[in-house]
Design an enzyme around this catalytic site. Sequence first.
Site, PDB file in Angstrom:
ATOM      1  N   GLU A 151       0.946  -1.440   0.087  1.00 18.20           N
ATOM      2  CA  GLU A 151       0.202  -0.296   0.155  1.00 18.20           C
ATOM      3  C   GLU A 151       1.071   1.296   0.112  1.00 18.20           C
ATOM      4  OE1 GLU A 151      -1.485   1.517   4.433  1.00 18.20           O
ATOM      5  OE2 GLU A 151      -1.374  -0.834   4.442  1.00 18.20           O
ATOM      6  N   CYS A 185      -3.698  -3.136   4.345  1.00 19.60           N
ATOM      7  CA  CYS A 185      -2.466  -4.279   4.437  1.00 19.60           C
ATOM      8  C   CYS A 185      -3.006  -5.410   3.690  1.00 19.60           C
ATOM      9  CB  CYS A 185      -3.116  -4.722   5.985  1.00 19.60           C
ATOM     10  SG  CYS A 185      -1.736  -3.137   7.014  1.00 19.60           S
ATOM     11  N   HIS A 322      -2.789 -10.869  11.487  1.00 25.30           N
ATOM     12  CA  HIS A 322      -2.085  -9.293  10.973  1.00 25.30           C
ATOM     13  C   HIS A 322      -2.064  -8.538  12.410  1.00 25.30           C
ATOM     14  CE1 HIS A 322      -1.786  -5.950   9.351  1.00 25.30           C
ATOM     15  NE2 HIS A 322      -2.509  -5.567   9.575  1.00 25.30           N
TER      16      HIS A 322
END
Length: 532
Positions: A151, A185, A322
């Site tokens: 990103e 993400c 994550h």
Amino acid sequence: PHRSASPSSMAETGPEPGPETGPETGPEAGGPEPAPGPACSLLPECQPPGGVGDSHATREELRQRARRRGSRKVGIHALEVYTPRHACSATELEKAHGTPGKYSVGLLMREFCGPDWDEDPVSFALTAVARLMWRNGLRHADIGMIQVGTESLLDRSKSIKSNLMALFEEHGVTDIQGTDQYNACYGGTAALLNSVAWVESSAWDGRYALVVCGDIAVYAPGPARPTGGGGAVAMLVGPDAPLVMAGPRATHAFEVYDFYKPRGDTEYATVDGKLSQDAYLASVDTCWSRLKAKLGAPAAAEQLGLNGSPADLRAFDYVCMHSPYNKLVQKGFARLLYGDFADDATAPRFAGDAQRWAGVPPAKTVGDREAEKCFVGLAKPDFEAKCAPSDTASRQVGNCYTAALYMNLLSLVSAKASSLIGARLLLFSYGSGAVATAFTLIGREPSGGSALALPPASPFTLERIATTAQLAERLTARTCSDLPTLTRALELREERYGQAGYEPSGDVGALAPGTYYLAAVDELHRRTYSRK
């Protein structure tokens, strides 16, 4: 160090040498490619069944092809990591900010990592890919797809994958599919799923795929800055893998403005912290519920070898999540246990205080501090056994956005290595905006038939991943910067962001041998890179 605008300058010296690489010779040192192995380095039985566009295949033939593709055991063969040069201890941050325990206890941080102004997502990716190729004895011609998840866009047209092609062009290799994927993400997971799908498809040509995920997570000065970080992970994907993707996946995609980057004049995101945390936790709930429902199907349960065991948290040996910051991982893990509680609140393991929430749907408890405290405490033994082994890197590096989940996976493999054979790994990926997916990897002992006949002449195994990556040793060997040095580096990044016509002056001496760095940005914003 040599600085040059020439693309060929990027392969003048080898990546960081180590005990597994031997002397600095070979393609990345300007020498010849390793001696070629068999005509196809992968298993003959893994070749694509049938041709592309075969319109005369019967339904039964298509089912047989699908079964053959499923037998390829597609997954991850190797992982490589890059982390920025600057790291500052959490306790030093706390002293400077007058907030004892805020980061080391409140966020479960050990160190905060940050890039200098001559490090960027492309230099991260170049270093990770070059190291993975070098340390695993790969020829450039062995790669047929490169998928990049990021990103941290440097250009709204030119992909980071195209920058990576500089490593392959000089070896005459340009027949490589793939491009960049982005959704906060989640881009790294999108890149991995695309690569697995390619190897499983009839379009696969027998070569490996490279998945590269990496980002720089920097925030404006203030309370969010210590949740930043940066890094990259490169993964080799193919059949007969030691970490095979198995079973169903469950995804939750929805529209929310929790974290986004609408401005092109800054690296900094616009963040609604409370909304983002709630969206993450709600996504854990939804993905976990959907995955368990899918695992209720006999065929899916068979794929994971559940053999009649309940499809709940007890069915998984390890969990990787994550990690924007590790405290959120702890909360997310507790949501998995709450999901099991919601399915069967009468189970003996939920006796006691948890009964206060019997019959309360998970969605009603997101943000409930009392429920959170109860289930984080109840989940603690399982968290320490199943999830904590994966948090080594994230606690020392910080948030890596697309790379965070896979840095956690590498931490787990580095800690457990061959003991993961037969283990079920639950992975949860989240990207703001938002998309989340839960999926499963299974550790296994490969047949060895897919290993390249190149030095080091050994199959891709879990033990080899751990030994080659040397994750703990490399994190320990870093020299921590003081807070003023790190702050100044971040200030320089902010001053130069989006500008043209400059040469960074970072301390190249602090970089490990073989590291790529940004050498110059010309007046037309074209970037060139050199290697230490």
